[in-house]
Structure formats: structure tokens, C-alpha cells
Design a protein around this motif. Structure first.
Motif, short mmCIF file in Angstrom:
data_model
loop_
_atom_site.label_atom_id
_atom_site.label_comp_id
_atom_site.label_asym_id
_atom_site.label_seq_id
_atom_site.Cartn_x
_atom_site.Cartn_y
_atom_site.Cartn_z
N ASP A 133 -3.18 9.56 4.65
CA ASP A 133 -2.63 8.50 5.51
C ASP A 133 -1.57 9.06 6.45
O ASP A 133 -1.47 8.66 7.61
CB ASP A 133 -2.03 7.37 4.68
N LEU A 134 -0.74 9.98 5.95
CA LEU A 134 0.31 10.58 6.77
C LEU A 134 -0.29 11.42 7.89
O LEU A 134 0.19 11.39 9.02
CB LEU A 134 1.25 11.41 5.90
N VAL A 135 -1.35 12.18 7.58
CA VAL A 135 -2.02 12.98 8.61
C VAL A 135 -2.62 12.07 9.67
O VAL A 135 -2.48 12.31 10.87
CB VAL A 135 -3.10 13.89 7.96
N GLU A 136 -3.30 11.02 9.22
CA GLU A 136 -3.89 10.08 10.18
C GLU A 136 -2.81 9.40 11.01
O GLU A 136 -2.94 9.23 12.22
CB GLU A 136 -4.72 9.02 9.46
N GLY A 137 -1.70 9.05 10.38
CA GLY A 137 -0.59 8.43 11.09
C GLY A 137 0.00 9.34 12.15
O GLY A 137 0.38 8.89 13.23
N HIS A 197 0.85 -1.19 0.00
CA HIS A 197 0.00 0.00 0.00
C HIS A 197 0.88 1.25 0.00
O HIS A 197 1.85 1.34 0.75
CB HIS A 197 -0.91 0.00 1.23
N ILE A 198 0.54 2.20 -0.83
CA ILE A 198 1.25 3.47 -0.89
C ILE A 198 0.55 4.44 0.03
O ILE A 198 -0.68 4.58 0.01
CB ILE A 198 1.28 4.00 -2.34
N GLY A 226 -0.21 7.61 15.42
CA GLY A 226 1.09 6.99 15.66
C GLY A 226 1.30 5.71 14.87
O GLY A 226 2.24 4.97 15.09
N ARG A 227 0.42 5.47 13.91
CA ARG A 227 0.50 4.23 13.12
C ARG A 227 0.48 4.60 11.64
O ARG A 227 -0.47 5.19 11.15
CB ARG A 227 -0.68 3.34 13.46
N TYR A 228 1.53 4.22 10.94
CA TYR A 228 1.65 4.54 9.52
C TYR A 228 1.59 3.26 8.70
O TYR A 228 2.55 2.50 8.65
CB TYR A 228 2.98 5.25 9.23
#
Length: 133
Positions: free
Chosen positions: A60-64, A54-55, A68-70
Motif C-alpha cells: 500500500d505504501l509503494v502504491e501510495g 484499514h492497516i 499520491g494517495r495513502y
């Protein structure tokens, strides 16, 4: 007919499936055959998606950053059982009362009783969980 799944004691409810092709007079045994077939197809699709890389998108980066999970590593899921094995397990689970079936809020207690399924009928499969302690 709409099929819903739930686990007793859990707030999570499975995704409701709309299955108009199942309307009419049928037994729960016949319904289980169709549901097992669809479950195996869905599992295989999930298994294929899980193996893909998955890219990460900007979202996704904001949610991570907030969780704390990427993303996650692709993982190998076990192969699904054969249809016969899965169907036998579903029948055994019903007979062992590991799940209850309700059609329009009326419990179905016999796999071979014929029930009439209307277009807006709801089949609810409730999985029971053993308590410990």
C-alpha cells in the motif's frame, strides 16, 4: 446463468455473477427479486468493510508513493433500503426504461414473460444514463 451489469457509455463493467440456482423457466420479475436480495446482502457486506480501519501494508505504501494517495478514512455508508423498497425501485426502473435486460443477447421487454435460462445463459442488465447538454 451468468449475470453481468454495465452502464451505457462507461467502459467499466460490473462483476459477473454465476448463479446456477436460477436456471430453468422464470420471468424477469422473479429474477429481479433474487438479484435485489443478493444486491442488498452485498451492499451490507461492503458497508461493514467500509467502517473498518484499514492497516497500510508495504505494498500500500509503494502504491501510495506512485499515486499520491495513502489509504482512506473509514466512512459511514447509509443503511440499505428494505427489500420491498429496493424491489419496487428495481421494477419501477425497468418500467421507466432506466435499464434494459438482455438474455443471451435478446432483449426482455416484459417483466412477466417466461424465459428459459440455460446453464450458460447470460443475463445482461444495461443501465442507461441521461445525457445533458
Amino acid at each position: 446463468m451468468i449475470v453481468e451489469t454495465a452502464t451505457l457509455g462507461s467502459r467499466a463493467v460490473g462483476e459477473a455473477l454465476d448463479l446456477p440456482e436460477l436456471d430453468g423457466d422464470r420471468s424477469l420479475r422473479m429474477l429481479l427479486r433474487t438479484l435485489v436480495e443478493q444486491g442488498l446482502v452485498a451492499y451490507e457486506a461492503h458497508r461493514s468493510r467500509s467502517a473498518l480501519l484499514h492497516i497500510l501494508t508495504p505494498a500500500d505504501l509503494v502504491e501510495g508513493a506512485s499515486t499520491g494517495r495513502y489509504g482512506r478514512e473509514p466512512r459511514e455508508l447509509p443503511a440499505p433500503p428494505t427489500f420491498d423498497t429496493a424491489y419496487i425501485r428495481a421494477v419501477e426502473a425497468f418500467n421507466d426504461e432506466l435499464f434494459f435486460a438482455f438474455l443471451d443477447d435478446v432483449r426482455i421487454t416484459d417483466l412477466d414473460d417466461i424465459v428459459t435460462i440455460e446453464p450458460r445463459s447470460r443475463l445482461r442488465l444495461v443501465r442507461l444514463v441521461a445525457l445533458t447538454g
